[in-house]
Design a protein around this motif. Structure first.
Motif, PDB file in Angstrom:
ATOM      1  N   PHE A   1       0.843  -1.180   0.000  1.00 13.06           N
ATOM      2  CA  PHE A   1       0.000   0.000   0.000  1.00 13.06           C
ATOM      3  C   PHE A   1       0.885   1.238   0.000  1.00 13.06           C
ATOM      4  O   PHE A   1       1.808   1.361   0.815  1.00 13.06           O
ATOM      5  CB  PHE A   1      -0.914   0.031   1.222  1.00 13.06           C
ATOM      6  CG  PHE A   1      -1.738   1.287   1.290  1.00 13.06           C
ATOM      7  CD1 PHE A   1      -2.873   1.426   0.485  1.00 13.06           C
ATOM      8  CD2 PHE A   1      -1.368   2.350   2.103  1.00 13.06           C
ATOM      9  CE1 PHE A   1      -3.631   2.603   0.510  1.00 13.06           C
ATOM     10  CE2 PHE A   1      -2.117   3.528   2.135  1.00 13.06           C
ATOM     11  CZ  PHE A   1      -3.247   3.648   1.332  1.00 13.06           C
ATOM     12  N   GLY A   2       0.579   2.174  -0.914  1.00 13.02           N
ATOM     13  CA  GLY A   2       1.384   3.378  -1.003  1.00 13.02           C
ATOM     14  C   GLY A   2       0.571   4.649  -0.961  1.00 13.02           C
ATOM     15  O   GLY A   2      -0.564   4.693  -1.449  1.00 13.02           O
ATOM     16  N   GLU A   3       1.133   5.654  -0.371  1.00 19.27           N
ATOM     17  CA  GLU A   3       0.543   6.995  -0.386  1.00 19.27           C
ATOM     18  C   GLU A   3       1.709   7.964  -0.252  1.00 19.27           C
ATOM     19  O   GLU A   3       2.707   7.649   0.386  1.00 19.27           O
ATOM     20  CB  GLU A   3      -0.425   7.187   0.786  1.00 19.27           C
ATOM     21  CG  GLU A   3       0.260   7.056   2.141  1.00 19.27           C
ATOM     22  CD  GLU A   3      -0.514   7.706   3.291  1.00 19.27           C
ATOM     23  OE1 GLU A   3      -1.067   8.807   3.115  1.00 19.27           O
ATOM     24  OE2 GLU A   3      -0.551   7.108   4.369  1.00 19.27           O
ATOM     25  N   SER A   4       1.548   9.126  -0.879  1.00 22.95           N
ATOM     26  CA  SER A   4       2.578  10.155  -0.749  1.00 22.95           C
ATOM     27  C   SER A   4       3.969   9.551  -0.966  1.00 22.95           C
ATOM     28  O   SER A   4       4.200   8.885  -1.978  1.00 22.95           O
ATOM     29  CB  SER A   4       2.422  10.807   0.630  1.00 22.95           C
ATOM     30  OG  SER A   4       3.359  11.840   0.808  1.00 22.95           O
ATOM     31  N   ASP A   5       4.892   9.736  -0.031  1.00 26.48           N
ATOM     32  CA  ASP A   5       6.263   9.222  -0.213  1.00 26.48           C
ATOM     33  C   ASP A   5       6.527   7.987   0.636  1.00 26.48           C
ATOM     34  O   ASP A   5       7.661   7.717   1.003  1.00 26.48           O
ATOM     35  CB  ASP A   5       7.284  10.317   0.122  1.00 26.48           C
ATOM     36  CG  ASP A   5       7.187  10.746   1.576  1.00 26.48           C
ATOM     37  OD1 ASP A   5       6.167  10.427   2.224  1.00 26.48           O
ATOM     38  OD2 ASP A   5       8.116  11.403   2.075  1.00 26.48           O
ATOM     39  N   GLU A   6       5.471   7.241   0.943  1.00 27.01           N
ATOM     40  CA  GLU A   6       5.673   6.028   1.738  1.00 27.01           C
ATOM     41  C   GLU A   6       5.041   4.811   1.066  1.00 27.01           C
ATOM     42  O   GLU A   6       4.083   4.937   0.284  1.00 27.01           O
ATOM     43  CB  GLU A   6       5.096   6.194   3.154  1.00 27.01           C
ATOM     44  CG  GLU A   6       3.598   6.088   3.233  1.00 27.01           C
ATOM     45  CD  GLU A   6       3.079   5.900   4.661  1.00 27.01           C
ATOM     46  OE1 GLU A   6       3.449   6.711   5.537  1.00 27.01           O
ATOM     47  OE2 GLU A   6       2.282   4.963   4.885  1.00 27.01           O
ATOM     48  N   PHE A   7       5.568   3.649   1.364  1.00 28.30           N
ATOM     49  CA  PHE A   7       5.021   2.402   0.851  1.00 28.30           C
ATOM     50  C   PHE A   7       5.173   1.328   1.923  1.00 28.30           C
ATOM     51  O   PHE A   7       6.215   1.239   2.574  1.00 28.30           O
ATOM     52  CB  PHE A   7       5.721   1.958  -0.438  1.00 28.30           C
ATOM     53  CG  PHE A   7       4.775   1.836  -1.600  1.00 28.30           C
ATOM     54  CD1 PHE A   7       3.923   0.729  -1.716  1.00 28.30           C
ATOM     55  CD2 PHE A   7       4.691   2.847  -2.547  1.00 28.30           C
ATOM     56  CE1 PHE A   7       3.032   0.646  -2.776  1.00 28.30           C
ATOM     57  CE2 PHE A   7       3.786   2.766  -3.609  1.00 28.30           C
ATOM     58  CZ  PHE A   7       2.957   1.659  -3.726  1.00 28.30           C
TER      59      PHE A   7
END
Lengths: 244, 244, 244, 244
Positions: free
Chosen positions: A72-78
């Protein structure tokens, strides 16, 4: 490695095996990405190119490491979920953690020019990571729910915030002050009334983040979705994700 | 990170602080670099471009992280020494380990085309890493001696091996068989007699690896050496390296 | 242990080896000893029988485990120092920790009637323990200084406190209030003026705690002292204690 | 603990919290009990007094620590199961491990004379312990099945072995040789044919070990059983054991 009278120093390398029978979640975060996104002119509140590059790096990681059943990814994180019974690198923590972090980083830099053809990379970005163990399905699902709710909340905030700044002519300080303490409904309203934006029409990619799943077709492949992973539906349709 | 009823999953993130008062050594190793070096036509036994790219990535890491007082590189590996009293990221293991590994990887990919202008990168390389604690100067010095002795032994072997193959017309299997069980002196002799190579004339870079030191000049900067770090001389001239 | 199809559960037992090259300090603390001391009529501020029983249990532990080079006890706690290079139980943390804690407890209960001939033990006491690693001599010495300074401070406080209660007729609440915020000198003065007690005349056992050292005589044996371990003198006369 | 300039040594005490959401199994083992049992004349193959003393110590531990929902004992070992959600001592590993080990040891010594009225304890016994995490019901049940199968196998062996020695007049070496490689059925047969012992008539205590369960009656109390814990029946009748 060659043997010598100095080889005793290997005795200082202690075992760091992860408990069997638990799910592994490896979460990566962009390091100082606030600055990195400014230096490279990322669009606000969301830069489609940057998000697609993140997805691409994550997809490469999942193609390389088949024991990652979900990401799961959002913005600059995964966040990557390794199946409960994975025996990747004998469950050695540092090895798994660095292999994933390094490969993700490498893919991000490697594919940059495909997603930012007109924006040369000015300096090398980096990511930090951690592995957390979750012993049961409930806590794994709640982990991903936690990240997706975070996406919802942040995206709603950022969408109004940047509307106030970009279209409403406010300073960032004013925009923050305007939003301070407002409930979700008020933000929806503000968007609609002042900027004629129906939040529901905004792309699922931004509202829900990116869900990557190993799909068992003729051969295993990765599927990218922007769907709800908080409710049961997603999990029931893919019971194999948490199965083993 | 936004609060929600799911935020309890953070309780599963356990502390991983490293013991105070110990030196930290972070060693990175290329992942499947045998294949990577073949796919990109690395020269044998040593590819100067590839080694210089490793040095460059390591130098960038040391410029970014001033608490790294020393680094040693050979082949596709690099070891970084963080000073005993470092408080980098509150000595959180995963954070330090991934930040260094990720940034090194990023720099390697980022600078690739400067060192391999005629060889496009065909796929993203990666590195894995680990952190080992050393409680005293003796074990730290022995750690680095261990790596440099390893460099010596491997380079001598590889130099003869590839001379046998490239100039001597042997197959790799024959070259291995020829070298099996030979002592160091015999290898020197073989090089000189058969190929007219005086091993002592070979570049220090290959025989001794790369030593990077933070130099306290007007401002701190990194120095690259290819010197002996097994004997006392290097350490006595730079007592500040292990000092704090 | 017999083999069976269930034996796979042993895979959940993870390694817990302690870092080589560090001193080990194992500290034991009485569990709910406030209650235990009241139930068994311990004298206040110090019960000589109880302290001697602690020393006896500690001495037995050191006689059994020769790698314990030093121990320090006060009140219901004891700290054991294992030499830096100890290989006891392959430095497995849980094994060392429980073996010491269990044996200390066992000796305490076993010897009770010798030290409290007129006071039957009413219920079984227990101790909890922890192991802390110290990488160098400085931090080890400071650890023991920390415990002995603690002894000094607590004993001075308790001596005045119980004088106020036992001889001065104050309630415990009044005694606490009287002492609140007073400096060390004021406490000395109070003792001397009101109760004619010269603190310096008080037994070293109470002021300094118990120091147990392995003595290398014809055969190794344990010596019990009540001396200063904060200054250099003690350590210089016994350089073998931290020697390795 | 008093503050002083030495108090910085507490920074060397690292967190050792156990992962939430997992069952904790704490297993204690007698230390050198082969010698201890000989010195105190334990009956062979099983000493009822010694086993009842073990049960008594375990029962006291469970009465003191209500989060222990189940325990299983055989010979000189006892395994304690703490419920998945226990927050005992904030799940600090060393604290839980030593508190249980110490209290068990203390109870063993304390109650000795009740179970061995004619045998004074000659020296203090001790136990070592470890904590293992199990993330799900399957692995917990298999852990206890592993221990009970071990009891079965050992007891059958020991029963025949000591019959051969005590009634058959064999030396221990001969008895070992006789039993070497024999299957379970052959041992049953040997017992019956040579010594007229029907293994099925032997006390469940010896064949199955001791099962202690927290019973929710008017008030919680501990029940001692010698029943099968490998099959489903026991667990189904007590679903609360693994419930939370």
């Amino acid at each position: 490695m060659a043997n010598s009278k100095y080889a005793y120093v290997r005795n200082y390398e202690l075992s760091d095996s992860l408990l069997p029978g638990c799910f592994l979640v490896c979460r990566l975060d962009g390091h100082s990405f606030h600055k990195f996104s400014e230096e490279h002119g990322f669009a606000k509140p969301n830069d489609k190119r940057a998000l697609e590059l993140m997805d691409r790096a994550a997809m490469d990681v999942m193609t390389e490491y088949k024991d990652i059943v979900l990401a799961f990814g959002e913005s600059d994180e995964f966040s990557f979920l390794l199946r409960r019974s994975t025996d990747l690198y004998n469950r050695r923590q540092a090895k798994i953690l660095t292999a994933l972090t390094s490969y993700f980083t490498s893919c991000y830099v490697f594919h940059w020019s495909k997603y930012f053809p007109d924006t040369p990379m000015r300096y090398p970005p980096s990511f930090d990571g951690r592995i957390v163990l979750y012993p049961d399905e409930r806590s794994v699902r709640d982990y991903f729910a936690w990240r997706q709710v975070d996406t919802h909340i942040n995206n709603l905030y950022n969408t109004v915030f940047w509307a106030l700044v970009q279209q409403g002519g406010k300073t960032t300080a004013e925009a923050h002050a305007t939003l301070s303490g407002t409930a979700s409904a008020a933000k929806h309203e503000m968007l609609f009334q002042q900027f004629n934006i129906n939040y529901n029409d905004i792309s699922a990619r931004y509202k829900r983040g990116s869900v990557l799943v190993q799909v068992k077709k003729a051969r295993t492949m990765v599927e990218v979705l922007h769907c709800d992973i908080i409710r049961d539906e997603f999990w029931k349709a893919r019971s194999y994700v948490l199965a083993g």
